[in-house]
Motif scaffolding. Sequence first.
Motif, PDB file in Angstrom:
ATOM      1  N   GLY A  41      50.814 125.507  19.834  1.00  0.00           N
ATOM      2  CA  GLY A  41      49.498 125.298  19.267  1.00  0.00           C
ATOM      3  C   GLY A  41      48.381 125.477  20.259  1.00  0.00           C
ATOM      4  N   GLY A  42      47.178 125.234  19.798  1.00  0.00           N
ATOM      5  CA  GLY A  42      46.011 125.424  20.643  1.00  0.00           C
ATOM      6  C   GLY A  42      45.601 126.876  20.647  1.00  0.00           C
ATOM      7  N   GLY A  43      44.477 127.152  21.301  1.00  0.00           N
ATOM      8  CA  GLY A  43      43.999 128.511  21.359  1.00  0.00           C
ATOM      9  C   GLY A  43      43.130 128.718  22.574  1.00  0.00           C
ATOM     10  N   PRO A  44      42.554 129.926  22.694  1.00  0.00           N
ATOM     11  CA  PRO A  44      41.760 130.268  23.865  1.00  0.00           C
ATOM     12  C   PRO A  44      40.580 129.332  24.102  1.00  0.00           C
ATOM     13  CG  PRO A  44      42.189 132.206  22.521  1.00  0.00           C
ATOM     14  CD  PRO A  44      42.675 131.024  21.756  1.00  0.00           C
ATOM     15  N   ASP A  45      39.915 128.892  23.040  1.00  0.00           N
ATOM     16  CA  ASP A  45      38.768 127.999  23.218  1.00  0.00           C
ATOM     17  C   ASP A  45      39.176 126.671  23.849  1.00  0.00           C
ATOM     18  OD1 ASP A  45      37.149 129.935  22.104  1.00  0.00           O
ATOM     19  OD2 ASP A  45      37.196 129.039  20.102  1.00  0.00           O
ATOM     20  N   GLN A  46      40.387 126.263  23.616  1.00  0.00           N
ATOM     21  CA  GLN A  46      40.896 125.010  24.167  1.00  0.00           C
ATOM     22  C   GLN A  46      41.092 125.106  25.687  1.00  0.00           C
ATOM     23  OE1 GLN A  46      44.075 123.451  21.783  1.00  0.00           O
ATOM     24  NE2 GLN A  46      44.617 121.917  23.304  1.00  0.00           N
ATOM     25  N   LEU A  47      41.121 126.316  26.245  1.00  0.00           N
ATOM     26  CA  LEU A  47      41.262 126.506  27.693  1.00  0.00           C
ATOM     27  C   LEU A  47      40.042 126.010  28.468  1.00  0.00           C
ATOM     28  CD1 LEU A  47      42.744 130.100  27.986  1.00  0.00           C
ATOM     29  CD2 LEU A  47      43.794 127.995  28.801  1.00  0.00           C
ATOM     30  N   VAL A  48      38.881 126.042  27.859  1.00  0.00           N
ATOM     31  CA  VAL A  48      37.645 125.711  28.568  1.00  0.00           C
ATOM     32  C   VAL A  48      37.750 124.315  29.171  1.00  0.00           C
ATOM     33  CG1 VAL A  48      35.162 125.343  28.327  1.00  0.00           C
ATOM     34  CG2 VAL A  48      36.266 127.255  27.147  1.00  0.00           C
ATOM     35  N   GLY A  49      37.521 124.242  30.478  1.00  0.00           N
ATOM     36  CA  GLY A  49      37.592 122.981  31.203  1.00  0.00           C
ATOM     37  C   GLY A  49      38.232 123.166  32.566  1.00  0.00           C
ATOM     38  N   GLN A  50      38.574 122.048  33.187  1.00  0.00           N
ATOM     39  CA  GLN A  50      39.225 122.054  34.502  1.00  0.00           C
ATOM     40  C   GLN A  50      40.640 121.519  34.349  1.00  0.00           C
ATOM     41  OE1 GLN A  50      36.897 119.848  37.319  1.00  0.00           O
ATOM     42  NE2 GLN A  50      35.086 121.099  37.020  1.00  0.00           N
ATOM     43  N   TRP A  51      41.602 122.211  34.986  1.00  0.00           N
ATOM     44  CA  TRP A  51      43.015 121.912  34.845  1.00  0.00           C
ATOM     45  C   TRP A  51      43.658 121.802  36.216  1.00  0.00           C
ATOM     46  CZ3 TRP A  51      44.683 121.098  29.939  1.00  0.00           C
ATOM     47  CH2 TRP A  51      43.855 121.569  28.907  1.00  0.00           C
ATOM     48  N   LEU A  52      44.483 120.759  36.429  1.00  0.00           N
ATOM     49  CA  LEU A  52      45.086 120.481  37.734  1.00  0.00           C
ATOM     50  C   LEU A  52      46.604 120.430  37.653  1.00  0.00           C
ATOM     51  CD1 LEU A  52      44.829 119.500  40.742  1.00  0.00           C
ATOM     52  CD2 LEU A  52      44.780 117.174  39.807  1.00  0.00           C
ATOM     53  N   ASN A  53      47.257 121.096  38.610  1.00  0.00           N
ATOM     54  CA  ASN A  53      48.701 121.015  38.802  1.00  0.00           C
ATOM     55  C   ASN A  53      48.943 120.556  40.227  1.00  0.00           C
ATOM     56  OD1 ASN A  53      51.133 122.574  40.180  1.00  0.00           O
ATOM     57  ND2 ASN A  53      51.710 122.193  38.068  1.00  0.00           N
ATOM     58  N   THR A  54      49.851 119.590  40.411  1.00  0.00           N
ATOM     59  CA  THR A  54      50.210 119.110  41.747  1.00  0.00           C
ATOM     60  C   THR A  54      51.705 119.279  41.958  1.00  0.00           C
ATOM     61  OG1 THR A  54      48.429 117.476  41.677  1.00  0.00           O
ATOM     62  CG2 THR A  54      50.150 117.137  43.326  1.00  0.00           C
ATOM     63  N   LEU A  55      52.064 119.960  43.059  1.00  0.00           N
ATOM     64  CA  LEU A  55      53.459 120.122  43.462  1.00  0.00           C
ATOM     65  C   LEU A  55      53.662 119.437  44.802  1.00  0.00           C
ATOM     66  CD1 LEU A  55      54.097 123.938  42.814  1.00  0.00           C
ATOM     67  CD2 LEU A  55      55.044 122.044  41.518  1.00  0.00           C
ATOM     68  N   ILE A  56      54.778 118.740  44.961  1.00  0.00           N
ATOM     69  CA  ILE A  56      55.175 118.162  46.244  1.00  0.00           C
ATOM     70  C   ILE A  56      56.469 118.858  46.639  1.00  0.00           C
ATOM     71  CG2 ILE A  56      55.816 116.074  47.505  1.00  0.00           C
ATOM     72  CD1 ILE A  56      52.970 115.918  46.422  1.00  0.00           C
ATOM     73  N   LEU A  57      56.455 119.493  47.809  1.00  0.00           N
ATOM     74  CA  LEU A  57      57.614 120.252  48.280  1.00  0.00           C
ATOM     75  C   LEU A  57      58.050 119.767  49.648  1.00  0.00           C
ATOM     76  CD1 LEU A  57      56.399 123.870  47.441  1.00  0.00           C
ATOM     77  CD2 LEU A  57      57.912 122.441  46.080  1.00  0.00           C
ATOM     78  N   GLU A  58      59.369 119.812  49.885  1.00  0.00           N
ATOM     79  CA  GLU A  58      59.904 119.563  51.219  1.00  0.00           C
ATOM     80  C   GLU A  58      60.324 120.908  51.793  1.00  0.00           C
ATOM     81  OE1 GLU A  58      63.349 117.055  53.589  1.00  0.00           O
ATOM     82  OE2 GLU A  58      63.301 117.017  51.410  1.00  0.00           O
ATOM     83  N   LEU A  59      59.743 121.276  52.937  1.00  0.00           N
ATOM     84  CA  LEU A  59      60.010 122.565  53.571  1.00  0.00           C
ATOM     85  C   LEU A  59      60.316 122.351  55.045  1.00  0.00           C
ATOM     86  CD1 LEU A  59      56.931 124.488  52.125  1.00  0.00           C
ATOM     87  CD2 LEU A  59      59.284 124.673  51.342  1.00  0.00           C
ATOM     88  N   SER A  60      61.548 122.558  55.454  1.00  0.00           N
ATOM     89  CA  SER A  60      61.941 122.510  56.878  1.00  0.00           C
ATOM     90  C   SER A  60      61.372 121.298  57.611  1.00  0.00           C
ATOM     91  CB  SER A  60      61.519 123.793  57.582  1.00  0.00           C
ATOM     92  OG  SER A  60      62.083 124.907  56.958  1.00  0.00           O
ATOM     93  N   GLY A  61      61.624 120.112  57.106  1.00  0.00           N
ATOM     94  CA  GLY A  61      61.160 118.901  57.765  1.00  0.00           C
ATOM     95  C   GLY A  61      59.702 118.567  57.517  1.00  0.00           C
ATOM     96  N   ASP A  62      59.043 119.296  56.669  1.00  0.00           N
ATOM     97  CA  ASP A  62      57.642 119.059  56.341  1.00  0.00           C
ATOM     98  C   ASP A  62      57.550 118.755  54.846  1.00  0.00           C
ATOM     99  OD1 ASP A  62      54.865 118.921  56.423  1.00  0.00           O
ATOM    100  OD2 ASP A  62      54.573 121.095  56.484  1.00  0.00           O
ATOM    101  N   PHE A  63      56.627 117.923  54.480  1.00  0.00           N
ATOM    102  CA  PHE A  63      56.290 117.718  53.078  1.00  0.00           C
ATOM    103  C   PHE A  63      54.924 118.338  52.853  1.00  0.00           C
ATOM    104  CE2 PHE A  63      59.457 114.460  53.681  1.00  0.00           C
ATOM    105  CZ  PHE A  63      60.171 114.512  52.499  1.00  0.00           C
ATOM    106  N   GLN A  64      54.789 119.073  51.750  1.00  0.00           N
ATOM    107  CA  GLN A  64      53.520 119.687  51.427  1.00  0.00           C
ATOM    108  C   GLN A  64      53.118 119.311  50.009  1.00  0.00           C
ATOM    109  OE1 GLN A  64      53.550 123.904  52.199  1.00  0.00           O
ATOM    110  NE2 GLN A  64      53.764 123.587  54.393  1.00  0.00           N
ATOM    111  N   ARG A  65      51.830 119.063  49.854  1.00  0.00           N
ATOM    112  CA  ARG A  65      51.236 118.828  48.539  1.00  0.00           C
ATOM    113  C   ARG A  65      50.377 120.049  48.220  1.00  0.00           C
ATOM    114  NH1 ARG A  65      47.224 114.891  49.253  1.00  0.00           N
ATOM    115  NH2 ARG A  65      45.808 116.626  49.444  1.00  0.00           N
ATOM    116  N   ILE A  66      50.690 120.714  47.128  1.00  0.00           N
ATOM    117  CA  ILE A  66      49.922 121.879  46.714  1.00  0.00           C
ATOM    118  C   ILE A  66      49.243 121.548  45.396  1.00  0.00           C
ATOM    119  CG2 ILE A  66      50.011 124.318  46.066  1.00  0.00           C
ATOM    120  CD1 ILE A  66      52.945 123.293  47.861  1.00  0.00           C
ATOM    121  N   GLU A  67      47.928 121.535  45.408  1.00  0.00           N
ATOM    122  CA  GLU A  67      47.158 121.271  44.194  1.00  0.00           C
ATOM    123  C   GLU A  67      46.441 122.554  43.787  1.00  0.00           C
ATOM    124  OE1 GLU A  67      46.218 116.536  44.465  1.00  0.00           O
ATOM    125  OE2 GLU A  67      44.600 117.906  44.954  1.00  0.00           O
ATOM    126  N   THR A  68      46.737 122.995  42.579  1.00  0.00           N
ATOM    127  CA  THR A  68      46.094 124.181  42.028  1.00  0.00           C
ATOM    128  C   THR A  68      45.191 123.735  40.894  1.00  0.00           C
ATOM    129  OG1 THR A  68      48.048 125.509  42.552  1.00  0.00           O
ATOM    130  CG2 THR A  68      46.480 126.440  40.980  1.00  0.00           C
TER     131      THR A  68
END
Length: 144
Positions: A41-68
């Motif tokens: 459901g939903g449509g193109p007009d519903q896209l209008v706004g701000q949208w956030l995705n947060t990923l937490i990854l472990e990479l070679s002994g490091d933790f990274q937070r990637i927010e798009t």
Amino acid sequence: MVAGACGLLIAACGGDQKASPTGLAGDPVTPPGQGGGGGGGGGPDQLVGQWLNTLILELSGDFQRIETTWVFGGDGNCSRTVETFSVLEDRLRFSRRSCTYQANTRQLAILYSDAQETVHFDFSFPQFSRDLLLIDQFRFHRIF
């Protein structure tokens, strides 16, 4: 593990590139409000706004937070901001790209201002939600 994490980052941020800058004039993406039905459901007009995705990854002994963060305006303009924080480096990296977009009920066509090729993403609003958006299967929550 690093290769898998890099694949996640590319998928969350990049989409599938097409050979020519099409899609913003209605081809191959049908103009907003037209075309086949999209799952969720939903449509193109519903896209209008701000949208956030947060990923937490472990990479070679490091933790990274990637927010798009995607921002879609009602005028067809958009932007994508990616903030990556590395615990190991104690450093925040930031990138922002301006763009324009077109959408039908299932697909986004993004043309970045610094690129010549259109990038396509599948999108949907699961369970008819107004506050949850899937872009290429990555969950984004409405923040505005």
